[in-house]
Design an enzyme around this catalytic site. Structure first.
Site, short mmCIF file in Angstrom:
data_model
loop_
_atom_site.label_atom_id
_atom_site.label_comp_id
_atom_site.label_asym_id
_atom_site.label_seq_id
_atom_site.Cartn_x
_atom_site.Cartn_y
_atom_site.Cartn_z
N ARG A 192 2.99 -28.63 43.94
CA ARG A 192 3.80 -28.51 42.73
C ARG A 192 5.13 -29.26 42.80
O ARG A 192 5.45 -30.03 41.91
CB ARG A 192 4.07 -27.03 42.43
N TYR A 218 4.34 -30.66 17.37
CA TYR A 218 5.06 -31.55 16.47
C TYR A 218 5.20 -32.97 17.00
O TYR A 218 5.49 -33.88 16.25
CB TYR A 218 6.46 -31.00 16.19
N HIS A 242 -5.12 -28.96 35.65
CA HIS A 242 -3.91 -28.28 36.09
C HIS A 242 -3.91 -26.84 35.57
O HIS A 242 -3.50 -26.57 34.44
CB HIS A 242 -2.69 -29.03 35.57
#
Length: 825
Positions: free
Chosen positions: A40, A129, A86
């Site tokens: 990570r 968006y 993931h």
């Protein structure tokens, strides 16, 4: 047991193990730490990517989101990455995608974002968006993945595979930097310039034993996406040598005149990851807590067209340089960046210097090119094998067809082809699947051409793979091509540390002087309407004698009014509308006393913000003087304003003017001075200033000179007793019927002593006899010799020699004179 009796429950065997809590905690913590470090938080030193970044780029490449394709919703990308590669929250994936699209975060952005991807002060819009696709540099990170250039590993559920590392056609870890917090360690690396990093990598390829100093000739320091200035380079060399170091970044600030009377600090670049709103907030906190002084306002004029522009107004009387040093000390205009270059190498975290990072990357790139070349060689050999079989089949096509037709099935046909034509199993299968349309003469020509090309390519690849030097050269050439395609000029300026006013004062324990010292200064107003000042260079110097010209005079312009004062004193400007405007000379343009050029001054109308275009400044006066201010008007009125009668306003009226009247001249002097009027019909009147009683601001004055019909006053001034013997009267006569500025007319210069004194309110004496065609004076000036004539643009004009009789005619001029004034002294 009867059927009505319940069945007893089954006995469940219990399994209880005693575990040491400390051992369990230690083991669980190590597993967690391992997961965070390797899966990570830390980037791989080869491609400079964390797992989530690598998975996003790979999945977007698999989705075909190339730069030449349309954008897709970011939510779709997040969903694909989360579902296939993931298995973590969508927020973490989207935040990573956003960061890779921000030009102010990465030096070379990898995602081409469409929509609101945030700013340094605001977060991005939601993933539903915004839209995204791969940027062109991301293709260089993912190219050739289908040519066995890197190892693939299973995804989280073993249903798909993903690359262990990307091919990375450029050193992404150095170019874009990285940041992450793992367990017990962290990484923080600054972005660099792609061209510079590639130059260092190519040098290392050519010279494997290159030293750090040699590599730093190519990479002198970080190149931050937001530009700015790096102050001090010692910390950078420490970081490049050991992997740990720090440096300071400063905003790029210029000192500009933001208005005629106001100086400001204009910020056009900020330190890395510092937003303008954060700077404004810290400035406001500093002003409120009295840590910062001398700041009047802060305005954010940033827009998409001009980019960042933060304007910090400086109060009058404060040194912009000193205020800027205070801002560096107390606000994010100066920020520190700590380098901690920790990355994964061979599966383990290591702290790497510049050379080590380049060595790891170059080794990775050599491996990628070697594996790619070996893959291409194998594929070309396979194809050549099939092409050779096809050529055999086409040459003996009739016999091939006969063998196939006489076979019972395809398996028998395959075996017979292998036996008869000595083909391999692959070749025989390929021939059996051959379409009849390939059995033409042109197909044979094509196959022979393909065979020759394949043989040439195979020879080139074998030659490449047999030479380590050739592989290193190819890697270097590919890096050069990437740098040429995606490289941009350096944005961050690298400088050695400059002495800080605030820091030096803090070390000495002395207060920082922010205000400009109140030193002697001289203020000039030119006849063309410019204003400037000259300061004394050293505290033990005195201002030069105004009667003694300096060695290097200005070649342009003449002096309308001059005042000896101090830098922070309050002085006044008298205008033709009878107003007095207060101001201090501290913000006026400063000229060197050795070479005064009034053309370098600011327009007085802009500096003082006059009410309209018809208003103009006639003189500058001291508001601390005990001497009255004498005014002369166009209609012949004279007034002496009592000293100290000033309104508590920035500007106020000092004479009550009659209709259509205006002030033509203003001077400050004592009772021993002589006041002088010059009229348009060439009359000059001089009388003692002591005969004019000082009045208040509201008074309208008294009769100064008796005017004939259609005449008007064109000049008003005073002459002190000390200057009376050296003063001259310069006049220029023209014809009133000619166009103004076309007829040069005639001029003469007479001694002031030629003109007798008379009483106030009389008509005066003739100052120049008119020649034929002349009937009015266009210009008149009275003052200490020599008189200096200029054109309307300030360029010099020639006047006749002085000494003419007071009522003599003038000498014809060869050029138009716009104004007459004193020479600069």
């Amino acid at each position: 047991m009867s059927r009505s009796e319940p069945t007893p429950p089954a006995v469940i065997a219990e399994r209880i193990e005693d575990v040491d809590v400390s051992d369990e905690m230690q083991g669980s913590f190590l597993e967690y730490a391992y997961s965070v470090i390797y899966s990570r938080a830390l980037p791989d030193a080869r491609d400079g990517l964390k797992p989530v970044q690598r998975r996003i780029l790979y999945q977007m490449a698999e989705m075909g989101l190339r730069p030449d394709k349309g954008h897709v919703k970011s939510a779709r990308v997040v969903g694909e990455v989360m579902g296939k590669l993931h298995p973590h929250g969508d927020t973490a994936i989207y935040d990573t995608l956003v960061r890779m699209a921000q030009a102010f975060t990465l030096r070379v952005p990898l995602i081409d974002g469409h929509g609101n991807f945030g700013s340094l002060d605001d977060g991005p819009a939601a993933s539903r968006y915004t839209e995204a696709r791969l940027a062109a540099p991301a293709l260089a990170m993912t190219e050739n993945l289908d040519e066995d250039v890197v190892n693939f590993v299973p995804n989280y559920d073993n249903q798909l595979t993903q690359p262990e590392v990307l091919p990375a056609a450029y050193p992404n870890l150095l170019v874009n930097g990285a940041s992450g917090i793992a367990v017990g360690m962290a990484t923080n690396m600054a972005p660099h310039n792609l061209i510079e990093v590639v130059g260092a990598a190519r040098h290392l390829l050519a010279h494997p034993d290159a030293s750090l100093d040699e590599l730093m000739e190519f990479v002198p320091g970080p190149d931050l996406p937001t530009g700015g200035t790096i102050v001090g380079l010692s910390g950078i060399k420490d970081a490049y040598a050991t992997g740990r170091g720090s440096f300071k970044t400063r905003a790029r600030v210029s000192i500009e005149a933001i208005s005629a009377r106001k100086t400001g600090l204009v910020v056009t670049e900020l330190p890395y990851l510092v937003g303008p709103e954060k700077v404004i907030e810290k400035i406001k906190e500093g002003v409120n807590s009295k840590k910062l002084s001398g700041i009047s306002d802060v305005t954010d004029l940033t827009d998409r067209m001009k980019g960042l522009r933060l304007v910090i107004g400086i109060k009058t009387g404060f040194s912009p340089e000193a205020v800027l040093e205070q801002l560096y000390r107390y606000t994010p205009l100066e920020d520190s960046f700590n380098i901690n270059a920790v990355a994964l190498v061979d599966g383990g975290p290591q702290t790497l210097g510049l050379r080590e990072l380049l060595v790891v990357y170059v080794g990775h790139r050599i491996e990628v090119v070697t594996r790619r070349s070996a893959y291409r060689l194998a594929r070309r050999k396979e194809r050549l094998h099939l092409v050779l079989g096809l050529l055999i089949a086409i040459i003996d096509i009739d016999e091939v067809i006969q063998v196939i037709r006489t076979s019972d099935d395809s398996e028998q046909a395959r075996k017979r082809l292998i036996e008869v034509f000595e083909l391999s199993q692959l070749q025989s299968e390929y021939i059996l699947e051959l379409r009849l349309r390939r059995l033409t003469r042109f197909s044979r020509i094509e196959l022979e051409s393909e065979r020759d090309q394949l043989e040439a390519e195979i020879a080139a690849l074998e030659k490449l793979l047999s030479s380590k030097k050739a592989i290193r050269t190819l890697v270097s050439d590919e890096l050069a091509a990437v740098a040429e395609k995606f490289g941009t000029p350096r944005r961050t300026l690298l400088t050695e540390a400059k002495p800080s006013i605030a820091g030096a004062a803090a070390k000495r324990g002395t207060p920082v002087v922010l205000e400009v010292q109140d030193a002697p200064t001289r203020v000039y107003v030119s006849v063309t309407g410019r204003i400037a000042r000259v300061d004394v260079a050293e505290s033990n110097e005195t201002l030069p004698d105004r009667a003694s010209p300096v060695k290097r005079r200005s070649k342009h312009d003449a002096v309308l009014s001059v005042l000896d004062t101090t830098t922070r004193a309050e002085i006044g400007a008298v205008t033709n509308l009878g107003r007095l405007i207060r101001f201090t000379p501290v913000d006026l343009p400063l000229m060197p006393s050795s070479s005064i050029q009034l053309a370098a001054g600011v327009k007085v109308g802009d500096y003082l913000a006059l009410s309209n275009k018809s208003e103009k400044v006639l003189a500058i006066v001291s508001l601390d003087s005990e001497q009255p201010i004498a005014l002369g008007t166009k209609q012949g009125v004279v007034k002496r304003l009592a000293p100290g009668d000033w309104a508590n306003k920035p500007d106020f009226e000092i004479i009550a003017l009659k209709a259509k009247d205006e002030v033509v001249g203003a001077v400050q002097g004592g009772d021993d001075d002589e006041l002088v009027f010059v009229t348009s019909d060439a009359q000059l009147l001089r009388f003692s200033a002591g005969g004019v009683r000082p009045q208040g601001r509201a008074a309208g004055g008294m009769a100064g000179i008796k005017l004939s019909a259609d005449a008007a006053v064109i000049a008003f001034t005073s002459v002190s007793p000390a200057d009376a013997e050296t003063a001259v009267v310069a006049t220029v006569a023209i014809g009133s019927q000619t166009l103004l500025g076309v007829d040069p007319g005639s001029a003469k210069v007479s001694d002031f002593t030629e003109f007798p004194a008379k009483g106030r309110a009389t008509g005066g004496v003739r100052a120049q006899r008119f020649l034929k065609g002349e009937d009015t004076l266009a210009v008149a000036w009275v003052g200490a010799a020599p008189a200096h004539a200029v054109a309307s643009d300030g360029s010099p004009r020639t006047l006749p020699e002085s000494g003419a009789r007071r009522d003599a005619s003038g000498v014809m001029l060869d050029a138009v004179i716009g104004a007459i004034g004193a020479q600069i002294s």
